[in-house]
Enzyme design. Structure first.
Site, PDB file in Angstrom:
ATOM      1  N   SER A 202       0.824  -1.195   0.000  1.00  0.00           N
ATOM      2  CA  SER A 202       0.000   0.000   0.000  1.00  0.00           C
ATOM      3  C   SER A 202       0.869   1.260   0.000  1.00  0.00           C
ATOM      4  O   SER A 202       1.661   1.471  -0.907  1.00  0.00           O
ATOM      5  CB  SER A 202      -0.966  -0.047   1.191  1.00  0.00           C
ATOM      6  N   ASP A 309      -8.657  -5.658  -5.943  1.00  0.00           N
ATOM      7  CA  ASP A 309      -8.288  -4.619  -4.974  1.00  0.00           C
ATOM      8  C   ASP A 309      -9.042  -3.339  -5.336  1.00  0.00           C
ATOM      9  O   ASP A 309      -8.776  -2.719  -6.363  1.00  0.00           O
ATOM     10  CB  ASP A 309      -6.779  -4.378  -5.036  1.00  0.00           C
ATOM     11  N   HIS A 340      -7.133  -6.111  -1.230  1.00  0.00           N
ATOM     12  CA  HIS A 340      -5.933  -5.392  -0.783  1.00  0.00           C
ATOM     13  C   HIS A 340      -5.256  -6.213   0.317  1.00  0.00           C
ATOM     14  O   HIS A 340      -5.328  -5.889   1.509  1.00  0.00           O
ATOM     15  CB  HIS A 340      -6.364  -4.014  -0.273  1.00  0.00           C
TER      16      HIS A 340
END
Length: 627
Positions: A202, A309, A340
């Site tokens: 991320s 995601d 994610h």
């Protein structure tokens, strides 16, 4: 990219022939007898260094930044753990996870932070990298992004300051910058080879992308997991805004708890420059677009991304990956059916093994054959992986599938690869209260707030690999509105439950351990398993569009009633197999309130069929579609 190979072919053969013995080397001379030295068994680094006795230190690297405008250069805090032998002359490469999340939000499935008891001492190195790699002759460095935790300054949500705050740490590791300890004594990184590999999920992976795009010397590889490549695409889609005050809100969220008030003017500036009302691409977003600087990338890239995601969407991976491909950057890719999620939590054993070999190859120059393996791993079903030589699949070709009328006014539309003879049109009115589920269900029914087009039942599997494109010829009766397209697989099947809790994985009560542990920092983590559900359909991918940006995402152009427009935009990239007996569905609607800020105009679209189509990247081309 050329690498200075430390192990010559003869040395590799010698290592392979050894089973219980070891092979010593120092950088630049495979046969050197100097001590201390790395030891390699079976062509991979071995855990011969004590984790318990490893050196743990915090340094503060001086940057050229003054992001909080207090007249002082921002210093960037870096926690480092390295084998104690580095005090005796051993030089080691560095695995770096730079992050804004070390104070409060934490890293990994168990949200690990550095200072769990808030006593001012960072007892913990979050995640398993330190436990596993330090015994194998690596240092692990965890820089705290500018404005977060113990670093000075203010975060700027992907801006120059954030990238520079991490780049300068690599400069220090290569003798090009200065750092101090807590007592203001200068500290030099004389224990490292200068080879750095950045990794992270991320935001952490985003920093890796951004730093790689600077071309900084010493960064040999990056491993971005679910990472952003352009911040515009994180907060916008083709002119539409996902939600307001995103950049300033995120900066405030990650900022050091002691500096949130002082950084408030920075947060307000971010929101103003982002220009939520227009949703347009401007200089603010261009600064935060790392894809445009891909020509600077010198590091290899091992990317991991969730096909489902919807935090960091697949266009981030596709744009970055395709640009890297054009520059012939050495690269590897995993695509998973989860959302994610870190690969440590969806393919743990294979991930640790692959990551180990990747870092050995790129940071220690150990010839282990990893670059001779297939470049791409794709998860097709739960824990069912296949390999490919490229992505998108090199055999995929764009197939123009036209939107055609149904048999009569009481039936929905059809999809065809053939011509649509006649002048047909269908209308729908934007309903900002309509949910995605309402758009997709009752697909055979004619509705006033969406259009549905279905293929015949597929006679064989059809695989889509790449970026679909939609083209709508339409008139609109308002000067502004929203558009949404959904590609749907209609057919009951059991699929990974990526929109459920955990985005496709469930955390278990059992643990597995990866590396060595001490009392304050164990190497054990809760195991996970895939979650699945059986459903009559799957929304395969989505795409949204601001019709006022029909010319460019840099400027709005209000629509004129009665004028015929050609609205064209990309749908989120995918790699998906529509199974035999299923139907491919295309849903056209207005606002998608779950994903974007809905329009309030209630505009009606009059869509010309035949002239409107979707282009799907199908493996095998038109012949493989079958309709």
């Amino acid at each position: 990219m050329k690498r200075n190979k430390l192990l010559k072919p003869a040395a590799v053969l010698a290592v392979i022939s050894m089973t219980l013995s070891s092979f010593a080397y120092t950088p630049g001379n495979a046969a050197a007898k100097e001590k201390p030295a790395q030891r390699i068994e079976e062509v991979r680094s071995q855990p011969i260094y004590s984790y318990e006795e490893a050196i743990r230190e915090t340094v503060y690297v001086e940057s050229t930044l003054d992001s909080d405008e207090n007249g002082k250069a921002d210093r960037i805090a870096v926690d480092i753990i390295r084998p104690k032998e580095t005090e005796e002359g051993l030089k080691v490469p560095v695995i770096m996870d730079a992050s804004p999340y070390y104070e409060s939000l934490g890293r990994g499935n168990e949200s690990e932070v550095k200072d769990r008891d808030k006593d001012g001492i960072n007892e913990k190195f979050p995640l398993f990298y330190d436990n596993y790699f330090v015994p194998r002759g690596y240092a692990v460095a965890l820089p705290e992004m500018v404005g977060t935790n113990n670093s000075d300054g203010c975060p700027t949500t992907g801006g120059y300051e954030e990238i520079e705050s991490i780049r300068v740490v690599i400069d220090w590791m290569n003798g090009r910058a200065k750092a101090w300890d807590k007592n203001n004594n200068e500290v030099k990184a004389d224990w490292t080879t200068g080879n750095v590999g950045m990794i992270g999920k991320s935001y952490d992976g985003t920093l890796a992308n951004g730093v790689a795009a600077t071309g900084v010397e010493g960064l040999k590889t990056i491993v971005p997991i679910g990472a952003i490549s352009s911040w515009y695409n994180y907060y916008r889609y083709e002119g539409l805004t996902y939600y307001n005050n995103g950049p300033g809100g995120l900066a405030s969220r990650v900022a050091s708890s002691s500096r949130k008030d002082a950084c408030r003017p920075v947060f307000d500036r971010l929101n103003a420059e982002a220009d939520d009302p227009s949703g347009d691409y401007n200089e603010f977003w261009d600064e935060r677009n790392y894809v445009k600087d891909v020509k600077n990338v010198k590091a290899s890239v091992f990317a991991v991304h969730g096909l489902n995601d919807f935090n960091v969407k697949m266009n981030h991976l596709a744009d970055w990956w395709i640009a890297l491909s054009k520059e012939e950057v050495p690269r590897k890719l995993w695509l998973t059916q989860t959302g994610h999620v870190d690969p440590f939590d969806f393919r743990r054993a294979e991930w640790v093994d692959t990551l180990h070999r990747w870092f050995d190859y790129w940071l220690m120059d150990i010839e282990n054959g990893i670059m001779d393996e297939p470049a791409v791993d794709i998860e097709r079903g739960a824990d069912n992986w296949e390999t490919q030589s490229s992505w998108p699949d090199q055999n995929a070709a764009n197939v123009k599938i036209r939107l055609a009328p149904g048999e009569n006014d009481q039936t929905n539309g059809m999809l065809t690869t053939g011509p649509v003879k006649g002048n047909f049109q269908q209308s729908f009115t934007d309903n900002p209260a309509q949910t995605e589920q309402q758009m997709v269900t009752n697909e055979m029914a004619v509705k006033s707030d969406r259009l549905a087009f279905l293929s015949p039942q597929l006679e064989e599997d059809v695989r889509m690999s790449g970026i679909p494109e939609i083209s709508l010829r339409a008139k609109v009766n308002k000067e502004d509105s929203n558009l949404t397209v959904l590609i749907v697989d209609y057919g009951t099947d059991t699929r990974i439950h990526h929109e459920g809790p955990g985005e496709g994985v469930r955390t278990l009560n059992t643990e597995s351990c990866w590396g060595e542990s001490i009392l304050t920092d164990d190497a054990c983590y809760k195991e996970t398993e895939k979650t699945a559900h059986t459903a009559p359909y799957e929304v395969v991918t989505r795409g949204w569009f601001d019709p006022q940006n029909w010319k460019t995402i840099e400027k709005d152009d209000p629509l004129k009633e009665g004028k015929s427009y050609k609205f064209e935009w990309d749908v989120l990239p995918e790699d998906y197999v529509f199974k035999e007996g299923h139907r491919i569905g295309i849903i056209i609607a207005g606002s998608d309130r779950r994903r974007t800020i809905p329009s309030a105009t209630g505009a009606t679209f009059e869509v010309k069929l035949g002239q409107s189509y979707i282009s799907l990247p199908v493996v095998g081309g038109k012949k493989a579609v079958g309709f």
